[in-house]
Write a protein that holds these residues in place. Sequence first.
Motif, mmCIF file in Angstrom:
data_model
loop_
_atom_site.group_PDB
_atom_site.id
_atom_site.type_symbol
_atom_site.label_atom_id
_atom_site.label_comp_id
_atom_site.label_asym_id
_atom_site.label_seq_id
_atom_site.Cartn_x
_atom_site.Cartn_y
_atom_site.Cartn_z
ATOM 1 N N GLU A 144 0.978 -7.854 2.862
ATOM 2 C CA GLU A 144 1.553 -6.527 3.168
ATOM 3 C C GLU A 144 0.336 -5.726 2.752
ATOM 4 O O GLU A 144 -0.233 -5.651 1.762
ATOM 5 C CB GLU A 144 2.698 -6.339 2.188
ATOM 6 C CG GLU A 144 4.022 -7.043 2.397
ATOM 7 C CD GLU A 144 4.675 -6.376 3.761
ATOM 8 O OE1 GLU A 144 4.480 -5.404 4.135
ATOM 9 O OE2 GLU A 144 5.739 -7.305 4.142
ATOM 10 N N VAL A 145 -0.005 -4.653 3.698
ATOM 11 C CA VAL A 145 -0.924 -3.710 3.319
ATOM 12 C C VAL A 145 -0.154 -2.452 3.035
ATOM 13 O O VAL A 145 0.780 -1.961 3.573
ATOM 14 C CB VAL A 145 -1.765 -3.255 4.722
ATOM 15 C CG1 VAL A 145 -2.888 -2.430 4.456
ATOM 16 C CG2 VAL A 145 -2.573 -4.633 4.896
ATOM 17 N N LEU A 146 -0.753 -1.771 2.023
ATOM 18 C CA LEU A 146 -0.166 -0.429 1.371
ATOM 19 C C LEU A 146 -0.011 0.562 2.446
ATOM 20 O O LEU A 146 -1.151 0.685 2.978
ATOM 21 C CB LEU A 146 -0.710 -0.038 -0.155
ATOM 22 C CG LEU A 146 0.075 0.874 -0.646
ATOM 23 C CD1 LEU A 146 1.289 0.300 -1.370
ATOM 24 C CD2 LEU A 146 -0.828 1.285 -1.905
ATOM 25 N N GLU A 147 0.992 1.189 2.716
ATOM 26 C CA GLU A 147 1.303 2.322 3.801
ATOM 27 C C GLU A 147 1.254 3.631 3.259
ATOM 28 O O GLU A 147 1.730 3.929 1.904
ATOM 29 C CB GLU A 147 2.387 2.062 4.632
ATOM 30 C CG GLU A 147 2.156 0.609 5.419
ATOM 31 C CD GLU A 147 3.308 0.564 6.106
ATOM 32 O OE1 GLU A 147 4.202 1.201 6.325
ATOM 33 O OE2 GLU A 147 3.305 -0.451 6.876
ATOM 34 N N ARG A 148 0.990 4.794 3.773
ATOM 35 C CA ARG A 148 1.258 6.182 3.535
ATOM 36 C C ARG A 148 2.545 6.468 3.825
ATOM 37 O O ARG A 148 3.341 5.781 4.529
ATOM 38 C CB ARG A 148 0.164 7.044 4.139
ATOM 39 C CG ARG A 148 -1.322 6.774 3.996
ATOM 40 C CD ARG A 148 -2.092 7.788 4.926
ATOM 41 N NE ARG A 148 -1.732 7.458 6.541
ATOM 42 C CZ ARG A 148 -2.258 8.215 7.584
ATOM 43 N NH1 ARG A 148 -3.357 9.159 7.343
ATOM 44 N NH2 ARG A 148 -1.969 7.710 8.596
ATOM 45 N N GLN A 149 3.100 7.600 3.256
ATOM 46 C CA GLN A 149 4.641 8.083 3.285
ATOM 47 C C GLN A 149 4.585 8.395 4.631
ATOM 48 O O GLN A 149 5.792 8.163 5.297
ATOM 49 C CB GLN A 149 4.927 9.154 2.484
ATOM 50 C CG GLN A 149 4.931 8.760 1.074
ATOM 51 C CD GLN A 149 5.281 9.711 0.043
ATOM 52 O OE1 GLN A 149 5.188 10.905 0.412
ATOM 53 N NE2 GLN A 149 5.807 9.403 -1.021
ATOM 54 N N TRP A 208 -1.712 2.763 7.628
ATOM 55 C CA TRP A 208 -2.151 1.992 6.326
ATOM 56 C C TRP A 208 -2.906 3.004 5.434
ATOM 57 O O TRP A 208 -3.714 3.853 5.993
ATOM 58 C CB TRP A 208 -3.055 1.018 6.725
ATOM 59 C CG TRP A 208 -2.402 -0.046 7.330
ATOM 60 C CD1 TRP A 208 -1.304 -0.448 7.159
ATOM 61 C CD2 TRP A 208 -3.083 -1.445 8.029
ATOM 62 N NE1 TRP A 208 -0.858 -1.563 7.741
ATOM 63 C CE2 TRP A 208 -2.121 -2.097 8.496
ATOM 64 C CE3 TRP A 208 -4.338 -1.427 8.534
ATOM 65 C CZ2 TRP A 208 -2.513 -3.289 9.179
ATOM 66 C CZ3 TRP A 208 -4.788 -2.581 9.357
ATOM 67 C CH2 TRP A 208 -3.472 -3.326 9.513
ATOM 68 N N ARG A 209 -2.710 2.924 4.166
ATOM 69 C CA ARG A 209 -3.311 3.814 3.078
ATOM 70 C C ARG A 209 -4.957 3.378 3.204
ATOM 71 O O ARG A 209 -5.038 2.209 2.688
ATOM 72 C CB ARG A 209 -2.563 3.574 1.848
ATOM 73 C CG ARG A 209 -3.083 4.792 0.911
ATOM 74 C CD ARG A 209 -2.219 5.047 -0.189
ATOM 75 N NE ARG A 209 -2.936 5.825 -1.233
ATOM 76 C CZ ARG A 209 -2.282 5.825 -2.405
ATOM 77 N NH1 ARG A 209 -1.286 5.417 -2.826
ATOM 78 N NH2 ARG A 209 -2.852 6.847 -3.344
ATOM 79 N N VAL A 210 -5.952 4.299 3.171
ATOM 80 C CA VAL A 210 -7.380 4.148 3.083
ATOM 81 C C VAL A 210 -7.849 4.678 1.975
ATOM 82 O O VAL A 210 -7.671 5.803 1.559
ATOM 83 C CB VAL A 210 -7.933 4.511 4.634
ATOM 84 C CG1 VAL A 210 -9.420 4.162 3.960
ATOM 85 C CG2 VAL A 210 -7.521 3.679 5.638
ATOM 86 N N PHE A 211 -8.347 3.891 1.061
ATOM 87 C CA PHE A 211 -8.873 4.424 -0.256
ATOM 88 C C PHE A 211 -10.533 4.722 -0.018
ATOM 89 O O PHE A 211 -11.011 3.704 0.546
ATOM 90 C CB PHE A 211 -8.745 3.168 -1.575
ATOM 91 C CG PHE A 211 -7.322 3.125 -1.982
ATOM 92 C CD1 PHE A 211 -6.518 3.994 -2.524
ATOM 93 C CD2 PHE A 211 -6.577 2.085 -1.332
ATOM 94 C CE1 PHE A 211 -5.276 3.763 -2.887
ATOM 95 C CE2 PHE A 211 -5.257 2.009 -1.730
ATOM 96 C CZ PHE A 211 -4.412 2.985 -2.360
ATOM 97 N N LYS A 212 -11.025 5.471 -0.504
ATOM 98 C CA LYS A 212 -12.438 6.033 -0.440
ATOM 99 C C LYS A 212 -13.232 5.103 -1.266
ATOM 100 O O LYS A 212 -14.331 4.769 -1.118
ATOM 101 C CB LYS A 212 -12.792 7.286 -0.512
ATOM 102 C CG LYS A 212 -12.195 8.326 0.257
ATOM 103 C CD LYS A 212 -12.568 9.916 0.189
ATOM 104 C CE LYS A 212 -12.164 10.681 1.054
ATOM 105 N NZ LYS A 212 -12.252 11.986 0.857
ATOM 106 N N THR A 213 -12.678 4.700 -2.733
ATOM 107 C CA THR A 213 -13.309 3.833 -3.679
ATOM 108 C C THR A 213 -12.491 2.533 -3.839
ATOM 109 O O THR A 213 -11.327 2.780 -3.773
ATOM 110 C CB THR A 213 -13.868 4.663 -4.761
ATOM 111 O OG1 THR A 213 -12.788 5.217 -5.470
ATOM 112 C CG2 THR A 213 -14.676 5.976 -4.259
#
Length: 80
Positions: free
Chosen positions: A43-48, A52-57
């Motif tokens: 499962e890929v973490l999603e935004r509300q 998909w949630r993308v992390f910069k770092t």
Amino acid sequence: MEEIKAKWVFEQGGFAKAVIAPTPMGAGYHLHLVKFGRNAETEVLERQRGGWRVFKTIDAGVNTAHTIGFRRIEVDLSSR
């Protein structure tokens, strides 16, 4: 899967590990949550608000995985 649901599934013992991997276009990192079982579905973490949630770092992804409850987190840079 959103972070709140991921915390609940983690507390129920539903995840085997957390993996941080680069996004397909290289704009950041995704947090993949690997479930227990033969299939080892991811499962890929999603935004509300969807997507998909993308992390910069990598650190941002690690902090979120730690908040969910993971103590060991893998970083997979093989697709770079």
